[in-house]
Scaffold this active site. Structure first.
Site, PDB file in Angstrom:
ATOM      1  N   HIS A  82       0.857  -1.188   0.000  1.00 27.93           N
ATOM      2  CA  HIS A  82       0.000   0.000   0.000  1.00 27.93           C
ATOM      3  C   HIS A  82       0.893   1.238   0.000  1.00 27.93           C
ATOM      4  CE1 HIS A  82      -3.396   2.607   0.909  1.00 27.93           C
ATOM      5  NE2 HIS A  82      -2.626   3.205   1.798  1.00 27.93           N
ATOM      6  N   ASP A 161     -14.805   3.340   8.104  1.00 27.01           N
ATOM      7  CA  ASP A 161     -13.792   4.260   7.589  1.00 27.01           C
ATOM      8  C   ASP A 161     -14.397   5.234   6.587  1.00 27.01           C
ATOM      9  OD1 ASP A 161     -11.098   5.289   7.083  1.00 27.01           O
ATOM     10  OD2 ASP A 161     -11.428   4.436   5.097  1.00 27.01           O
ATOM     11  N   ARG A 168     -13.963  13.455   8.676  1.00 26.78           N
ATOM     12  CA  ARG A 168     -12.618  14.035   8.899  1.00 26.78           C
ATOM     13  C   ARG A 168     -12.294  15.055   7.828  1.00 26.78           C
ATOM     14  NH1 ARG A 168      -9.064   9.092   8.461  1.00 26.78           N
ATOM     15  NH2 ARG A 168      -7.366  10.568   8.661  1.00 26.78           N
ATOM     16  N   SER A 183      -7.445   4.113   9.563  1.00 26.14           N
ATOM     17  CA  SER A 183      -8.110   4.168   8.268  1.00 26.14           C
ATOM     18  C   SER A 183      -7.409   3.239   7.263  1.00 26.14           C
ATOM     19  CB  SER A 183      -8.083   5.629   7.781  1.00 26.14           C
ATOM     20  OG  SER A 183      -8.475   5.716   6.447  1.00 26.14           O
ATOM     21  N   LYS A 187      -8.620  -1.123   6.291  1.00 27.99           N
ATOM     22  CA  LYS A 187      -8.925  -1.566   4.923  1.00 27.99           C
ATOM     23  C   LYS A 187      -7.958  -2.663   4.475  1.00 27.99           C
ATOM     24  CE  LYS A 187      -8.879   2.758   3.822  1.00 27.99           C
ATOM     25  NZ  LYS A 187      -8.916   4.132   3.352  1.00 27.99           N
TER      26      LYS A 187
HETATM   27  N1  URA Z   1      -5.390   7.310   3.219  1.00 34.06           N
HETATM   28  C1  URA Z   1      -6.379   6.643   3.838  1.00 34.06           C
HETATM   29  O1  URA Z   1      -6.826   5.600   3.384  1.00 34.06           O
HETATM   30  N2  URA Z   1      -6.853   7.158   4.981  1.00 34.06           N
HETATM   31  C2  URA Z   1      -6.398   8.298   5.549  1.00 34.06           C
HETATM   32  O2  URA Z   1      -6.870   8.682   6.587  1.00 34.06           O
HETATM   33  C3  URA Z   1      -5.385   8.982   4.873  1.00 34.06           C
HETATM   34  C4  URA Z   1      -4.876   8.460   3.712  1.00 34.06           C
END
Ligand code: URA
Length: 449
Positions: A82, A161, A168, A183, A187
């Site tokens: 990622h 999220d 946010r 976050s 995932k």
């Molecule tokens: N990428 C994400 O998936 N979440 C965040 O909070 C910031 C960057």
């Protein structure tokens, strides 16, 4: 605990219990906590932070708010990568097939680009016919058959999220290490992986512009993975200039395929090789980084990585012939050059500005619902440190809508810096944070685990 009490507790800098964190996430996801209270709690977290345990609990609560994939029936290690997002960052298209060819399974779930940063799904969808929308059964079948599957994050993954991020975004609470950690990791952990390699970008084009912040995020991500029994390696890498030469979806597909054919630009090859090598370490394909790099080299040299990519493209509805005949990919109508104004050395190609210029041409989205043009973008002929003579081409703009070109040209011209003195290109891999130790080590020193 009543929600105001929970907010007060965090506001006063106290540590929330696992039950309190879960209760908040569950009730917020069900719509039982109004946005004004959730916003207050997010702001309290922004100022007071969360400790390791709270961050792991928040991650778990968000992970459990949705569906989790389970590939435990497949006997090979599942490892993903990622990136925290950058400009010209197309490494996923290279390392997923390279790592699969070298012996791990890569169940990759990606997102779309927003603002100045690109997204893997947008790049893949530039391949005619390609679809990342796969059912669980299709995803599993393709993963087994090709060693990789390239899916889209759906509503089912970590829905908490999705809701929290939207809040946010409008309450200035995105830039919080525990909230970003939960976050991202909620995932990624939902993918049913055994290991994860993170590319944490730093520099002007990155989310974390300061090295110190990137290091704190990388450490938090690695620790949270460890708290969930997952091995995570994070590389902190430079994003002060675009990665590779191409920015824009079809242009980046071509550059990725060229890299799979062994003809990629130096920086993109270096990062792809290093990220793949860490995936192979985490997948126990080998226990030495040197050997892992050699496996990447041989997956490229043998054509196996390219073959895996062609297979997965075909399985997901794309036309694999486009990987040989690039005229089958979308092409822009117009090309405009930006040339060097003086003799010297390229001292600045500001990544964020280049990402925004590419978005202005239509390659990216200002808002999540904007339509993108897969053909347009930028191709750099010079990068930082390169010598130039006045009149040399530095960048070519590929466009379809002439009205967008003047603004993009102005932005690019304004952000190129030419120095009369030689300039060293910035190092690409700055630091590594490995596994559960949370230890930051300089490049080429590896903590054994
Ligand atoms: N990428 C994400 O998936 N979440 C965040 O909070 C910031 C960057």
């Amino acid at each position: 605990m009543e929600t105001p009490e929970l907010i007060r507790k965090k506001r006063d800098g106290l540590v929330l219990t696992k039950a309190e964190v879960f209760d908040f996430v569950e009730r917020f996801t069900r719509g039982e906590i109004p946005d004004y209270q959730a916003s207050a709690l997010l702001m309290a977290v922004y100022f007071r932070g969360m400790d390791r345990g709270e961050t792991a609990d928040l991650t778990e609560a968000m992970l459990r708010s949705g569906r989790m994939l389970d590939f435990s029936t497949l006997p090979v290690a599942k490892v993903d990568k990622h990136s925290t997002g950058g400009v010209g960052d197309k490494t996923s298209l290279i390392i997923a097939p390279a790592a699969a060819a070298a012996g791990v399974l890569v169940p990759m779930i990606s997102g779309r680009g927003l603002g100045h940063t690109g997204g893997t799904l947008d790049k893949l969808e530039a391949i005619p016919g390609f679809s990342p929308r796969l059912s669980y059964q299709e995803f599993l079948r393709i993963l087994e058959k090709c060693g990789l599957a390239l899916g889209a994050a759906t509503e089912e993954f970590a829905p908490a999220d999705r809701k929290l991020y939207a809040l946010r975004d409008v309450t200035a609470t995105v830039e919080s290490i525990p909230l970003i950690t939960a976050s991202i990791m909620s995932k990624k952990l939902a993918e049913g992986i055994d290991g994860l390699v993170l590319d944490v970008k730093t520099g002007t084009g990155a989310f974390m512009q300061e090295l110190e912040h990137a290091r704190a995020l990388a450490t938090s991500l690695v620790n949270t993975g460890a708290a969930h029994g997952k091995r995570v390696h994070a590389l902190i890498t430079d994003m002060s200039q675009p990665l590779g030469n191409a920015v824009g979806n079809a242009l980046e597909v071509i550059e990725s395929v060229e890299t799979l054919k062994g003809r990629g630009p130096r920086d993109l090859v270096e990062l792809s090789r290093e990220l793949t090598a860490h995936m192979l370490l985490l997948g126990n394909v080998t226990d030495s980084l040197e050997e892992a790099r050699a496996r990447y080299d041989s997956a490229i040299a043998s054509g196996q990585a390219l073959d895996r990519f062609a297979r997965v493209v075909e399985e997901q509805g794309g036309n694999p012939r486009a990987l040989e005949d690039y005229s089958l990919l979308p092409h822009a109508l117009y090309k405009d050059s930006v040339v060097a104004s003086a003799d010297g050395y390229i001292a600045g190609l500001e990544a964020r500005v280049m990402g925004v210029a590419s978005m202005v041409l239509g390659a990216g989205r200002e808002r999540a619902d904007a339509i993108i043009d897969p053909a347009v973008g930028l191709v750099f002929e010079k990068k930082m440190g390169d010598a130039v003579r006045a009149g040399d081409t530095i960048c070519i703009l590929h466009s379809n809508d002439r009205s967008r070109v003047p603004r993009a040209l102005d932005m690019i011209r304004g952000s190129i810096v030419i120095s009369p003195d030689p300039v060293s290109p910035p190092p690409l891999i700055l630091e590594r944070v490995l596994h559960s130790e949370g230890a930051v080590v300089p490049p080429d020193r590896i903590v054994e685990f």
